[in-house]
Each structure stands twice: as structure tokens, then as C-alpha cells.
Write a protein that holds these residues in place. Structure first.
Motif, PDB file in Angstrom:
ATOM      1  N   PHE A  67      37.955  33.882  37.126  1.00 56.92           N
ATOM      2  CA  PHE A  67      37.794  33.564  38.549  1.00 56.92           C
ATOM      3  C   PHE A  67      38.281  34.729  39.418  1.00 56.92           C
ATOM      4  N   GLY A  68      39.426  35.321  39.038  1.00 55.00           N
ATOM      5  CA  GLY A  68      39.940  36.488  39.767  1.00 55.00           C
ATOM      6  C   GLY A  68      38.962  37.646  39.733  1.00 55.00           C
ATOM      7  N   TRP A  69      38.331  37.849  38.574  1.00 56.73           N
ATOM      8  CA  TRP A  69      37.334  38.908  38.426  1.00 56.73           C
ATOM      9  C   TRP A  69      36.172  38.686  39.395  1.00 56.73           C
ATOM     10  N   PHE A  70      35.704  37.429  39.500  1.00 54.29           N
ATOM     11  CA  PHE A  70      34.617  37.118  40.434  1.00 54.29           C
ATOM     12  C   PHE A  70      35.050  37.312  41.884  1.00 54.29           C
ATOM     13  N   ILE A  71      36.301  36.972  42.199  1.00 51.32           N
ATOM     14  CA  ILE A  71      36.822  37.228  43.553  1.00 51.32           C
ATOM     15  C   ILE A  71      36.744  38.720  43.846  1.00 51.32           C
ATOM     16  N   GLY A  72      37.207  39.535  42.886  1.00 49.38           N
ATOM     17  CA  GLY A  72      37.167  40.985  43.068  1.00 49.38           C
ATOM     18  C   GLY A  72      35.764  41.522  43.214  1.00 49.38           C
ATOM     19  N   GLY A  76      36.359  41.615  46.890  1.00 55.42           N
ATOM     20  CA  GLY A  76      36.932  42.939  46.709  1.00 55.42           C
ATOM     21  C   GLY A  76      38.213  43.224  47.454  1.00 55.42           C
ATOM     22  N   ARG A  77      38.309  44.461  47.933  1.00 56.95           N
ATOM     23  CA  ARG A  77      39.538  44.955  48.564  1.00 56.95           C
ATOM     24  C   ARG A  77      40.018  44.136  49.754  1.00 56.95           C
ATOM     25  N   PRO A  78      39.121  43.620  50.595  1.00 54.39           N
ATOM     26  CA  PRO A  78      39.631  42.832  51.726  1.00 54.39           C
ATOM     27  C   PRO A  78      40.529  41.671  51.280  1.00 54.39           C
ATOM     28  N   PHE A  79      40.169  41.012  50.167  1.00 50.63           N
ATOM     29  CA  PHE A  79      40.999  39.913  49.671  1.00 50.63           C
ATOM     30  C   PHE A  79      42.327  40.451  49.139  1.00 50.63           C
ATOM     31  N   LEU A  80      42.280  41.569  48.403  1.00 50.34           N
ATOM     32  CA  LEU A  80      43.511  42.161  47.877  1.00 50.34           C
ATOM     33  C   LEU A  80      44.451  42.546  49.009  1.00 50.34           C
ATOM     34  N   LYS A  81      43.895  43.131  50.067  1.00 52.12           N
ATOM     35  CA  LYS A  81      44.729  43.532  51.207  1.00 52.12           C
ATOM     36  C   LYS A  81      45.380  42.332  51.871  1.00 52.12           C
ATOM     37  N   ILE A  89      48.326  48.131  45.948  1.00 46.49           N
ATOM     38  CA  ILE A  89      46.926  48.365  45.557  1.00 46.49           C
ATOM     39  C   ILE A  89      46.797  49.753  44.937  1.00 46.49           C
ATOM     40  N   ALA A  90      47.460  50.743  45.562  1.00 42.53           N
ATOM     41  CA  ALA A  90      47.430  52.114  45.040  1.00 42.53           C
ATOM     42  C   ALA A  90      48.072  52.186  43.657  1.00 42.53           C
ATOM     43  N   THR A  91      49.151  51.422  43.443  1.00 42.22           N
ATOM     44  CA  THR A  91      49.820  51.392  42.133  1.00 42.22           C
ATOM     45  C   THR A  91      48.891  50.818  41.072  1.00 42.22           C
ATOM     46  N   VAL A  92      48.215  49.718  41.412  1.00 46.77           N
ATOM     47  CA  VAL A  92      47.281  49.094  40.468  1.00 46.77           C
ATOM     48  C   VAL A  92      46.136  50.046  40.154  1.00 46.77           C
ATOM     49  N   GLU A  93      45.630  50.710  41.178  1.00 48.38           N
ATOM     50  CA  GLU A  93      44.544  51.677  40.987  1.00 48.38           C
ATOM     51  C   GLU A  93      44.998  52.808  40.059  1.00 48.38           C
ATOM     52  N   HIS A  94      46.245  53.237  40.232  1.00 55.92           N
ATOM     53  CA  HIS A  94      46.814  54.278  39.372  1.00 55.92           C
ATOM     54  C   HIS A  94      46.834  53.818  37.908  1.00 55.92           C
ATOM     55  N   TYR A  95      47.260  52.563  37.665  1.00 58.69           N
ATOM     56  CA  TYR A  95      47.295  52.028  36.295  1.00 58.69           C
ATOM     57  C   TYR A  95      45.888  51.999  35.677  1.00 58.69           C
ATOM     58  N   PHE A  96      44.909  51.570  36.469  1.00 54.71           N
ATOM     59  CA  PHE A  96      43.533  51.529  35.948  1.00 54.71           C
ATOM     60  C   PHE A  96      43.008  52.940  35.672  1.00 54.71           C
ATOM     61  N   ASN A  97      43.324  53.883  36.554  1.00 48.00           N
ATOM     62  CA  ASN A  97      42.886  55.267  36.344  1.00 48.00           C
ATOM     63  C   ASN A  97      43.538  55.879  35.113  1.00 48.00           C
ATOM     64  N   TYR A 114      49.647  39.307  37.637  1.00 46.35           N
ATOM     65  CA  TYR A 114      48.413  39.431  36.860  1.00 46.35           C
ATOM     66  C   TYR A 114      47.163  39.337  37.722  1.00 46.35           C
ATOM     67  N   LYS A 115      47.218  38.478  38.739  1.00 48.39           N
ATOM     68  CA  LYS A 115      46.033  38.261  39.586  1.00 48.39           C
ATOM     69  C   LYS A 115      45.531  39.552  40.218  1.00 48.39           C
ATOM     70  N   VAL A 116      46.456  40.451  40.559  1.00 45.59           N
ATOM     71  CA  VAL A 116      46.071  41.708  41.201  1.00 45.59           C
ATOM     72  C   VAL A 116      45.176  42.515  40.256  1.00 45.59           C
ATOM     73  N   PHE A 117      45.491  42.473  38.967  1.00 45.63           N
ATOM     74  CA  PHE A 117      44.715  43.231  37.983  1.00 45.63           C
ATOM     75  C   PHE A 117      43.380  42.565  37.681  1.00 45.63           C
ATOM     76  N   THR A 118      43.351  41.237  37.665  1.00 50.05           N
ATOM     77  CA  THR A 118      42.063  40.568  37.398  1.00 50.05           C
ATOM     78  C   THR A 118      41.102  40.798  38.570  1.00 50.05           C
ATOM     79  N   ILE A 119      41.630  40.732  39.781  1.00 48.18           N
ATOM     80  CA  ILE A 119      40.798  40.980  40.964  1.00 48.18           C
ATOM     81  C   ILE A 119      40.328  42.434  40.977  1.00 48.18           C
ATOM     82  N   PHE A 120      41.255  43.343  40.661  1.00 46.73           N
ATOM     83  CA  PHE A 120      40.895  44.758  40.660  1.00 46.73           C
ATOM     84  C   PHE A 120      39.872  45.065  39.571  1.00 46.73           C
TER      85      PHE A 120
END
Length: 195
Positions: A67-72, A76-81, A89-97, A114-120
Motif C-alpha cells: 500500500f505504501g508503494w502505491f502511495i509513493g 509521491g513526494r507531496p505525501f512524503l513532505k 527525505i534526503a537521508t532516505v534518498e541517500h540510502y536508496f542511492n 519503514y513507511k518512508v522507505f516503502t513510499i520512496f
């Protein structure tokens, strides 16, 4: 804020298994309370059901991750913000990169939300199958490890988990990353030698 979280946790605890299912699903997609807050006391109160609770928590958490993946993917980013700061958000992006989809594994095992990563993962269009596989591994390991500690230590499990679980889960995540890296290297070596 912590008073609100305690109130919600106590309210969900009254619903027993249904409260655990809800919080496990919601934690992976939009909710601020991790399921451990219900899983551990419920497992201590009913040790014969600790493994069953770990299984239910894992399944609901993986469904919440989807469900988090579908939200992302859709919002997308508007929900994360809306739910976290730009810095996080920048930290999560760094982990994915840095780690690619393995970031899902790291987040699933550790106290990182965890939700931040599923959405991202949805924002980055990580394949849903990849999210599901890493979620099953990470969440399963985390919740079944908690159940195993409950079965081993009984009521002493709660203080033990509170004091040590962050370290245990980080070590577990590192071991899985090392094993996966070795597996990928061996696979590449075999492929290179066969061609």
C-alpha cells in the motif's frame, strides 16, 4: 506527541489481534506507531501464540508495504513532505542511492520508519516484486526474532528487546547484506567463468 502515541497504542491494544493487524499494516504505509509496541506485550501475555502473532504481523506489514508503494507511485513526494521533513527525505534518498533496493531490507530490520522507505520505493518505481521479497525477509526476521526472544526470556523479553534490539537488528541487517554481496559476487564469477 508521545502522549498521543501512548493513547493510540493503548486504544489499539484493546482490539487485540485486530489492533495488531491494523498497526502492522499502517506502520508500513502511513502510521507513526511500529507494531512492536503491540506484538511484544501480546506475545509475552500469550507465549504459545508468539509465533502466530509474528506471522500475522509480518503478513500485515508486507501488505502495508505494498500500500505504501502505491502511495509513493500515485502521490509521491507531496505525501512524503506531509509526513516527514525534507532532511529525512534526503537521508532516505541517500540510502536508496547507496544501497539500492537493499535499503528496504535495512529499514525493515531497524528502527528507521519503514513507511518512508516503502513510499520512496514507489516514488523510485522499485519493482513491486522486489519490495515484497525484501519486506518478507526483513519484517519476517524482525518479528520472528522478537517472538523467539519472547519464547526464550518470557517476561524478561521486554526490557531485553528495549535495550538491545536496535543493535541486534543492525547486526542482522549487516550480516544479510554481507551474505547477499557474497552471493552476487559468486554468481558473477560463475557467469564470467562459464562465458
Amino acid at each position: 506527541m508521545s502522549e498521543i502515541i501512548h493513547f493510540i497504542k493503548d486504544m489499539l491494544a484493546e482490539y487485540g489481534l485486530w489492533g495488531l493487524i491494523f498497526v502492522s499494516f499502517a506502520d508500513s504505509s502511513f502510521f507513526p506507531i511500529p507494531p512492536d509496541f503491540l506484538l511484544i506485550p501480546m506475545g509475552i501475555a500469550n507465549p504459545d501464540k508468539a509465533l502466530f502473532y509474528a506471522f500475522i504481523t509480518t503478513v500485515a506489514s508486507v501488505l502495508g508495504a505494498i500500500f505504501g508503494w502505491f502511495i509513493g507511485k500515485k502521490i509521491g513526494r507531496p505525501f512524503l513532505k506531509y509526513i516527514i521533513s525534507e532532511k529525512r527525505i534526503a537521508t532516505v534518498e541517500h540510502y536508496f542511492n547507496k544501497y539500492g533496493s537493499m535499503a528496504i531490507l535495512i529499514a525493515g530490520l531497524t528502527p528507521i520508519p519503514y513507511k518512508v522507505f516503502t513510499i520512496f520505493a514507489g516514488i523510485l518505481k522499485v519493482p513491486l516484486r522486489t519490495l515484497v521479497i525484501w519486506s518478507i525477509i526483513a519484517r519476517g526476521l524482525r518479528f520472528f526474532l522478537e517472538a523467539a526472544i519472547i519464547l526464550t526470556l518470557g517476561e524478561a523479553a521486554l526490557p531485553y528487546i528495549e535495550e538491545n534490539f536496535g543493535l541486534i537488528s543492525i547486526v542482522g541487517a549487516l550480516l544479510i547484506i554481507i551474505l547477499y554481496t557474497v552471493y552476487v559476487m559468486v554468481k558473477k564469477k560463475k557467469k564470467a567463468s562459464s562465458s
